[in-house]
Design a protein around this motif. Sequence first.
Motif, PDB file in Angstrom:
ATOM      1  N   MET A 124      -6.300  10.337  -4.325  1.00  0.00           N
ATOM      2  CA  MET A 124      -7.043  11.600  -4.406  1.00  0.00           C
ATOM      3  C   MET A 124      -6.402  12.552  -5.420  1.00  0.00           C
ATOM      4  O   MET A 124      -7.093  13.405  -5.966  1.00  0.00           O
ATOM      5  N   GLY A 125      -5.093  12.412  -5.653  1.00  0.00           N
ATOM      6  CA  GLY A 125      -4.427  13.354  -6.571  1.00  0.00           C
ATOM      7  C   GLY A 125      -4.257  12.797  -7.968  1.00  0.00           C
ATOM      8  O   GLY A 125      -3.565  13.369  -8.804  1.00  0.00           O
ATOM      9  N   ARG A 126      -4.896  11.675  -8.251  1.00  0.00           N
ATOM     10  CA  ARG A 126      -4.640  10.995  -9.508  1.00  0.00           C
ATOM     11  C   ARG A 126      -5.373  11.641 -10.691  1.00  0.00           C
ATOM     12  O   ARG A 126      -6.545  11.959 -10.604  1.00  0.00           O
ATOM     13  N   ARG A 127      -4.673  11.798 -11.774  1.00  0.00           N
ATOM     14  CA  ARG A 127      -5.271  12.290 -13.023  1.00  0.00           C
ATOM     15  C   ARG A 127      -4.800  11.364 -14.138  1.00  0.00           C
ATOM     16  O   ARG A 127      -3.696  10.847 -14.083  1.00  0.00           O
ATOM     17  N   GLN A 128      -5.656  11.220 -15.156  1.00  0.00           N
ATOM     18  CA  GLN A 128      -5.295  10.279 -16.229  1.00  0.00           C
ATOM     19  C   GLN A 128      -5.536  10.906 -17.590  1.00  0.00           C
ATOM     20  O   GLN A 128      -6.467  11.699 -17.772  1.00  0.00           O
ATOM     21  N   CYS A 129      -4.705  10.535 -18.551  1.00  0.00           N
ATOM     22  CA  CYS A 129      -4.943  10.973 -19.922  1.00  0.00           C
ATOM     23  C   CYS A 129      -5.999  10.052 -20.536  1.00  0.00           C
ATOM     24  O   CYS A 129      -5.804   8.837 -20.579  1.00  0.00           O
ATOM     25  N   PRO A 130      -7.112  10.634 -20.994  1.00  0.00           N
ATOM     26  CA  PRO A 130      -8.174   9.785 -21.546  1.00  0.00           C
ATOM     27  C   PRO A 130      -7.755   9.151 -22.871  1.00  0.00           C
ATOM     28  O   PRO A 130      -8.347   8.159 -23.294  1.00  0.00           O
ATOM     29  N   ARG A 131      -6.727   9.730 -23.500  1.00  0.00           N
ATOM     30  CA  ARG A 131      -6.348   9.221 -24.824  1.00  0.00           C
ATOM     31  C   ARG A 131      -5.332   8.076 -24.701  1.00  0.00           C
ATOM     32  O   ARG A 131      -5.561   6.994 -25.213  1.00  0.00           O
ATOM     33  N   TYR A 136      -0.920  10.489 -13.958  1.00  0.00           N
ATOM     34  CA  TYR A 136      -0.147  11.549 -13.302  1.00  0.00           C
ATOM     35  C   TYR A 136      -0.608  11.643 -11.865  1.00  0.00           C
ATOM     36  O   TYR A 136      -1.659  11.114 -11.507  1.00  0.00           O
ATOM     37  N   ASN A 137       0.206  12.326 -11.049  1.00  0.00           N
ATOM     38  CA  ASN A 137      -0.246  12.591  -9.699  1.00  0.00           C
ATOM     39  C   ASN A 137       0.127  14.010  -9.316  1.00  0.00           C
ATOM     40  O   ASN A 137       1.287  14.399  -9.448  1.00  0.00           O
ATOM     41  N   LEU A 138      -0.869  14.756  -8.863  1.00  0.00           N
ATOM     42  CA  LEU A 138      -0.633  16.170  -8.586  1.00  0.00           C
ATOM     43  C   LEU A 138       0.481  16.357  -7.565  1.00  0.00           C
ATOM     44  O   LEU A 138       1.239  17.313  -7.637  1.00  0.00           O
ATOM     45  N   ALA A 139       0.590  15.419  -6.616  1.00  0.00           N
ATOM     46  CA  ALA A 139       1.590  15.568  -5.563  1.00  0.00           C
ATOM     47  C   ALA A 139       2.970  15.111  -6.029  1.00  0.00           C
ATOM     48  O   ALA A 139       3.960  15.826  -5.868  1.00  0.00           O
ATOM     49  N   SER A 140       3.036  13.938  -6.655  1.00  0.00           N
ATOM     50  CA  SER A 140       4.358  13.358  -6.889  1.00  0.00           C
ATOM     51  C   SER A 140       4.792  13.375  -8.342  1.00  0.00           C
ATOM     52  O   SER A 140       5.988  13.309  -8.635  1.00  0.00           O
ATOM     53  N   GLN A 141       3.856  13.470  -9.258  1.00  0.00           N
ATOM     54  CA  GLN A 141       4.219  13.335 -10.679  1.00  0.00           C
ATOM     55  C   GLN A 141       3.323  14.201 -11.524  1.00  0.00           C
ATOM     56  O   GLN A 141       2.555  13.691 -12.353  1.00  0.00           O
ATOM     57  N   PRO A 142       3.377  15.539 -11.305  1.00  0.00           N
ATOM     58  CA  PRO A 142       2.462  16.389 -12.063  1.00  0.00           C
ATOM     59  C   PRO A 142       2.888  16.463 -13.525  1.00  0.00           C
ATOM     60  O   PRO A 142       4.067  16.261 -13.832  1.00  0.00           O
ATOM     61  N   PRO A 143       1.957  16.727 -14.436  1.00  0.00           N
ATOM     62  CA  PRO A 143       2.351  16.909 -15.833  1.00  0.00           C
ATOM     63  C   PRO A 143       3.133  18.222 -15.972  1.00  0.00           C
ATOM     64  O   PRO A 143       3.023  19.088 -15.113  1.00  0.00           O
ATOM     65  N   HIS A 144       3.910  18.360 -17.054  1.00  0.00           N
ATOM     66  CA  HIS A 144       4.692  19.597 -17.232  1.00  0.00           C
ATOM     67  C   HIS A 144       3.771  20.792 -17.338  1.00  0.00           C
ATOM     68  O   HIS A 144       4.000  21.829 -16.737  1.00  0.00           O
ATOM     69  N   LYS A 145       2.697  20.617 -18.121  1.00  0.00           N
ATOM     70  CA  LYS A 145       1.734  21.718 -18.253  1.00  0.00           C
ATOM     71  C   LYS A 145       0.476  21.298 -17.491  1.00  0.00           C
ATOM     72  O   LYS A 145      -0.137  20.277 -17.820  1.00  0.00           O
ATOM     73  N   ALA A 146       0.125  22.086 -16.461  1.00  0.00           N
ATOM     74  CA  ALA A 146      -0.972  21.685 -15.564  1.00  0.00           C
ATOM     75  C   ALA A 146      -2.229  21.329 -16.348  1.00  0.00           C
ATOM     76  O   ALA A 146      -2.711  22.120 -17.166  1.00  0.00           O
ATOM     77  N   GLY A 147      -2.745  20.131 -16.097  1.00  0.00           N
ATOM     78  CA  GLY A 147      -4.020  19.747 -16.700  1.00  0.00           C
ATOM     79  C   GLY A 147      -3.922  19.062 -18.051  1.00  0.00           C
ATOM     80  O   GLY A 147      -4.947  18.614 -18.583  1.00  0.00           O
ATOM     81  N   CYS A 149      -1.809  16.252 -20.831  1.00  0.00           N
ATOM     82  CA  CYS A 149      -0.885  15.117 -20.952  1.00  0.00           C
ATOM     83  C   CYS A 149       0.431  15.539 -21.614  1.00  0.00           C
ATOM     84  O   CYS A 149       0.425  16.228 -22.635  1.00  0.00           O
ATOM     85  N   ASP A 150       1.550  15.101 -21.030  1.00  0.00           N
ATOM     86  CA  ASP A 150       2.869  15.408 -21.594  1.00  0.00           C
ATOM     87  C   ASP A 150       3.053  14.759 -22.961  1.00  0.00           C
ATOM     88  O   ASP A 150       3.780  15.260 -23.806  1.00  0.00           O
ATOM     89  N   LEU A 151       2.433  13.617 -23.153  1.00  0.00           N
ATOM     90  CA  LEU A 151       2.718  12.837 -24.362  1.00  0.00           C
ATOM     91  C   LEU A 151       1.887  13.270 -25.560  1.00  0.00           C
ATOM     92  O   LEU A 151       2.387  13.342 -26.675  1.00  0.00           O
ATOM     93  N   ASP A 152       0.592  13.543 -25.326  1.00  0.00           N
ATOM     94  CA  ASP A 152      -0.242  13.876 -26.489  1.00  0.00           C
ATOM     95  C   ASP A 152      -1.073  15.136 -26.305  1.00  0.00           C
ATOM     96  O   ASP A 152      -1.891  15.467 -27.173  1.00  0.00           O
ATOM     97  N   GLY A 153      -0.877  15.846 -25.184  1.00  0.00           N
ATOM     98  CA  GLY A 153      -1.546  17.138 -25.011  1.00  0.00           C
ATOM     99  C   GLY A 153      -3.026  17.073 -24.674  1.00  0.00           C
ATOM    100  O   GLY A 153      -3.677  18.106 -24.551  1.00  0.00           O
ATOM    101  N   ALA A 154      -3.581  15.854 -24.521  1.00  0.00           N
ATOM    102  CA  ALA A 154      -5.016  15.751 -24.193  1.00  0.00           C
ATOM    103  C   ALA A 154      -5.270  16.294 -22.783  1.00  0.00           C
ATOM    104  O   ALA A 154      -4.384  16.242 -21.921  1.00  0.00           O
ATOM    105  N   ARG A 155      -6.487  16.809 -22.562  1.00  0.00           N
ATOM    106  CA  ARG A 155      -6.820  17.334 -21.237  1.00  0.00           C
ATOM    107  C   ARG A 155      -7.014  16.164 -20.260  1.00  0.00           C
ATOM    108  O   ARG A 155      -7.769  15.241 -20.546  1.00  0.00           O
ATOM    109  N   LEU A 156      -6.329  16.235 -19.121  1.00  0.00           N
ATOM    110  CA  LEU A 156      -6.382  15.128 -18.158  1.00  0.00           C
ATOM    111  C   LEU A 156      -7.738  15.087 -17.449  1.00  0.00           C
ATOM    112  O   LEU A 156      -8.391  16.115 -17.290  1.00  0.00           O
ATOM    113  N   VAL A 157      -8.122  13.882 -17.032  1.00  0.00           N
ATOM    114  CA  VAL A 157      -9.406  13.719 -16.347  1.00  0.00           C
ATOM    115  C   VAL A 157      -9.214  12.998 -15.003  1.00  0.00           C
ATOM    116  O   VAL A 157      -8.205  12.328 -14.781  1.00  0.00           O
TER     117      VAL A 157
END
Length: 223
Positions: A124-131, A136-147, A149-157
């Motif tokens: 339920m908390g899973r988010r993915q970089c489309p690029r 990521y996981n909102l509970a256990s592994q959130p990105p540094h900047k909410a929403g 991707c840490d690696l390429d800055g794309a908006r997570l989906v």
Amino acid sequence: MKAIVLFGSPGSGKGTQAKLLTQCLKVPHISTGDMLRERVRGAELGNAVAETMQSGALVSDELVNAMVEERLARPDTADGFILDGYPRTLAQADRLIRWLDERGVREVVVHLAVDYNVIIARLMGRRQCPRCGTLYNLASQPPHKAGFCDLDGARLVIREDDSEPVIRERLDSYERQTRPVWEHLRAVGRRVIELDASAGTPEVVFQEICQAIEVVQPAPPEK
Ligand code: ADP
């Protein structure tokens, strides 16, 4: 030859571990879910496949078997590969076993066992970089900047199949069709390893996999 089959329910961390393993072992990560999504996006596969995936059910063995065999035939698999999300049915398992045995490839199947409630919370908390595909996981592994991707800055989906009813259907398909594959692989004497992947961080689980498959980790770069 490093042939690793990552086995586990949706949300058990197969994709995350496959990415870590592929970097470490330098062999390709073969994810049937990613391949199917790519082909649906590229319109190589019709609506029926997209609908099946969106419902959380499994697509046909014929299609997936053919896709995997085609992928395994490419030259970059000469030193090995990491299978993620395949085999998921007994028919797929038999096909893969035949393929491996015909070529004398000795695989190791790693089962990431995770508690059902942990799985639900994770999915339920899973988010993915489309690029780049990073998860990521909102509970256990959130990105540094909410929403983003840490690696390429794309908006997570949120993946379309990560809504609650679809999650339930995916877990159901797993119980009905995929769990018996694990029993089968053990029964026919394949090399199998089961790890408890409920509590550890992805890095801890990764170390456990490496130890279990006796892969020597390269030393971390000196600071
Ligand atoms: P998850 O493991 O988190 O459910 P995947 O990305 O592995 O997600 O798979 C997404 C969807 O793709 C599945 O729900 C299913 O419809 C389809 N799929 C993936 N791999 C297979 C397979 N080996 N056999 C049949 N369908 C598959």
